[in-house]
Design a protein around this motif. Structure first.
Motif, PDB file in Angstrom:
ATOM      1  N   UNK A 138       0.803  -1.221   0.000  1.00 28.46           N
ATOM      2  CA  UNK A 138       0.000   0.000   0.000  1.00 28.46           C
ATOM      3  C   UNK A 138       0.832   1.265   0.000  1.00 28.46           C
ATOM      4  N   UNK A 139       2.138   1.143   0.192  1.00 31.49           N
ATOM      5  CA  UNK A 139       3.036   2.302   0.207  1.00 31.49           C
ATOM      6  C   UNK A 139       3.578   2.551  -1.207  1.00 31.49           C
ATOM      7  N   UNK A 140       4.031   3.776  -1.439  1.00 29.47           N
ATOM      8  CA  UNK A 140       4.666   4.088  -2.720  1.00 29.47           C
ATOM      9  C   UNK A 140       6.058   3.458  -2.740  1.00 29.47           C
ATOM     10  N   UNK A 141       6.432   2.916  -3.886  1.00 33.40           N
ATOM     11  CA  UNK A 141       7.734   2.275  -4.040  1.00 33.40           C
ATOM     12  C   UNK A 141       8.853   3.291  -3.826  1.00 33.40           C
ATOM     13  N   UNK A 142       9.803   2.942  -2.976  1.00 32.59           N
ATOM     14  CA  UNK A 142      10.965   3.778  -2.692  1.00 32.59           C
ATOM     15  C   UNK A 142      12.214   2.921  -2.886  1.00 32.59           C
ATOM     16  N   UNK A 152       3.281  -5.805 -11.753  1.00 30.17           N
ATOM     17  CA  UNK A 152       2.005  -6.327 -12.246  1.00 30.17           C
ATOM     18  C   UNK A 152       1.074  -5.184 -12.599  1.00 30.17           C
ATOM     19  N   UNK A 153       0.034  -5.527 -13.322  1.00 27.88           N
ATOM     20  CA  UNK A 153      -1.012  -4.562 -13.671  1.00 27.88           C
ATOM     21  C   UNK A 153      -2.169  -4.819 -12.721  1.00 27.88           C
ATOM     22  N   UNK A 154      -2.323  -3.987 -11.718  1.00 26.32           N
ATOM     23  CA  UNK A 154      -3.357  -4.173 -10.726  1.00 26.32           C
ATOM     24  C   UNK A 154      -4.053  -2.833 -10.528  1.00 26.32           C
ATOM     25  N   UNK A 155      -5.324  -2.771 -10.932  1.00 29.31           N
ATOM     26  CA  UNK A 155      -6.052  -1.511 -10.847  1.00 29.31           C
ATOM     27  C   UNK A 155      -6.476  -1.187  -9.417  1.00 29.31           C
ATOM     28  N   UNK A 156      -6.424  -2.178  -8.537  1.00 29.72           N
ATOM     29  CA  UNK A 156      -6.762  -1.952  -7.131  1.00 29.72           C
ATOM     30  C   UNK A 156      -5.753  -0.993  -6.489  1.00 29.72           C
ATOM     31  N   UNK A 157      -4.515  -1.065  -6.951  1.00 25.70           N
ATOM     32  CA  UNK A 157      -3.456  -0.189  -6.446  1.00 25.70           C
ATOM     33  C   UNK A 157      -3.124   0.834  -7.506  1.00 25.70           C
ATOM     34  N   UNK A 158      -2.669   1.979  -7.094  1.00 27.07           N
ATOM     35  CA  UNK A 158      -2.278   3.014  -8.037  1.00 27.07           C
ATOM     36  C   UNK A 158      -0.934   2.699  -8.669  1.00 27.07           C
ATOM     37  N   UNK A 159      -0.491   3.596  -9.516  1.00 25.89           N
ATOM     38  CA  UNK A 159       0.783   3.416 -10.183  1.00 25.89           C
ATOM     39  C   UNK A 159       1.929   3.591  -9.192  1.00 25.89           C
ATOM     40  N   UNK A 160       2.903   2.709  -9.288  1.00 28.74           N
ATOM     41  CA  UNK A 160       4.106   2.745  -8.453  1.00 28.74           C
ATOM     42  C   UNK A 160       3.807   2.484  -6.972  1.00 28.74           C
ATOM     43  N   UNK A 161       2.731   1.721  -6.715  1.00 28.73           N
ATOM     44  CA  UNK A 161       2.356   1.351  -5.345  1.00 28.73           C
ATOM     45  C   UNK A 161       2.665  -0.133  -5.151  1.00 28.73           C
ATOM     46  N   UNK A 162       3.141  -0.476  -3.968  1.00 26.59           N
ATOM     47  CA  UNK A 162       3.508  -1.857  -3.665  1.00 26.59           C
ATOM     48  C   UNK A 162       2.242  -2.662  -3.412  1.00 26.59           C
ATOM     49  N   UNK A 163       2.091  -3.756  -4.165  1.00 20.22           N
ATOM     50  CA  UNK A 163       0.887  -4.583  -4.042  1.00 20.22           C
ATOM     51  C   UNK A 163       1.130  -5.861  -3.241  1.00 20.22           C
ATOM     52  N   UNK A 164       2.377  -6.283  -3.135  1.00 18.36           N
ATOM     53  CA  UNK A 164       2.666  -7.514  -2.386  1.00 18.36           C
ATOM     54  C   UNK A 164       4.093  -7.452  -1.858  1.00 18.36           C
ATOM     55  N   UNK A 165       4.280  -8.025  -0.673  1.00 21.12           N
ATOM     56  CA  UNK A 165       5.610  -8.073  -0.057  1.00 21.12           C
ATOM     57  C   UNK A 165       6.035  -9.538   0.055  1.00 21.12           C
ATOM     58  N   UNK A 166       7.190  -9.851  -0.504  1.00 24.79           N
ATOM     59  CA  UNK A 166       7.688 -11.224  -0.458  1.00 24.79           C
ATOM     60  C   UNK A 166       8.620 -11.452   0.721  1.00 24.79           C
ATOM     61  N   UNK A 184       6.414  -6.581  -4.894  1.00 19.74           N
ATOM     62  CA  UNK A 184       5.801  -6.524  -6.222  1.00 19.74           C
ATOM     63  C   UNK A 184       5.184  -5.139  -6.343  1.00 19.74           C
ATOM     64  N   UNK A 185       5.454  -4.449  -7.453  1.00 18.16           N
ATOM     65  CA  UNK A 185       4.984  -3.086  -7.643  1.00 18.16           C
ATOM     66  C   UNK A 185       3.962  -3.043  -8.762  1.00 18.16           C
ATOM     67  N   UNK A 186       2.881  -2.311  -8.521  1.00 15.91           N
ATOM     68  CA  UNK A 186       1.845  -2.145  -9.544  1.00 15.91           C
ATOM     69  C   UNK A 186       2.203  -1.024 -10.496  1.00 15.91           C
ATOM     70  N   UNK A 187       1.930  -1.234 -11.765  1.00 14.40           N
ATOM     71  CA  UNK A 187       2.198  -0.213 -12.779  1.00 14.40           C
ATOM     72  C   UNK A 187       0.918   0.468 -13.199  1.00 14.40           C
TER      73      UNK A 187
END
Length: 187
Positions: A138-142, A152-166, A184-187
């Protein structure tokens, strides 16, 4: 070992400062000697006093800078040592976190509760020494804190937002990354 190295460096810097001070004093004395031929005795004394005051102020400033520099170096060495040790311990914490969801059944529930308590105790101990997890999902990629291993392409998250933590990342005293989060970062 690091303290011994730091003490050797400190001794070397002190020795260099003393040598420079002696050289500068000799240079100032020679210069003062040349100028004193032309000045009266009173003027000579005033000139010597002014030169010595200047020299004293410079030496005091050099020493103050030396103290600040060695304190900063000491803090950096300590921080590096803590991060190195914690990085090795984080592998154990990762294993504990992965073990919890795999436990099923009545007997495993008691074991899972015990493992959860150990994991919490581990997290509390890390927190006490200043090591905290880096927020990810849920945080912006830093790039200073996160390592993107997938997109990944995930519309639930905005652009450059982290969607999953491994793998969780950790930071020491809010400014030194011990380990980057693998995300994993959403584009």
């Amino acid at each position: 070992m690091a303290e011994k190295k730091m003490n050797e460096e400190k001794d070397e810097i002190i020795e260099e400062t003393v040598e420079e001070t002696i050289e500068n004093t000799e240079d100032a004395a020679e210069k003062a000697d040349e100028e004193t031929v032309e000045l009266s005795r009173e003027e000579q004394l005033e000139a010597e006093i002014a030169a010595l005051k200047d020299k004293l102020m410079r030496t005091a400033a050099e020493f103050d800078n030396f103290k600040k520099r060695t304190a900063k170096e000491k803090e950096e060495l300590f921080s590096m040592g803590v991060c190195s040790a914690v990085e090795k311990l984080l592998l154990v914490k990762d294993t504990l976190e992965r073990a919890i969801p795999t436990m099923e059944g009545a007997e495993a529930t008691a074991i899972a509760d015990g493992v959860k308590m150990i994991d919490k105790q581990f997290a509390d101990a890390l927190s006490e020494i200043g090591v905290e997890p880096i927020p990810a999902v849920g945080e912006e990629f830093d790039p200073e804190k996160h390592n993107a291993i997938m997109h990944d392409e995930n519309e639930e998250f905005g652009e450059n937002i982290i969607s999953e933590e491994f793998m969780k990342g950790y930071i020491y005293k809010e400014n030194k990354v011990v380990r980057h989060s693998m995300v994993k970062v959403s584009n």
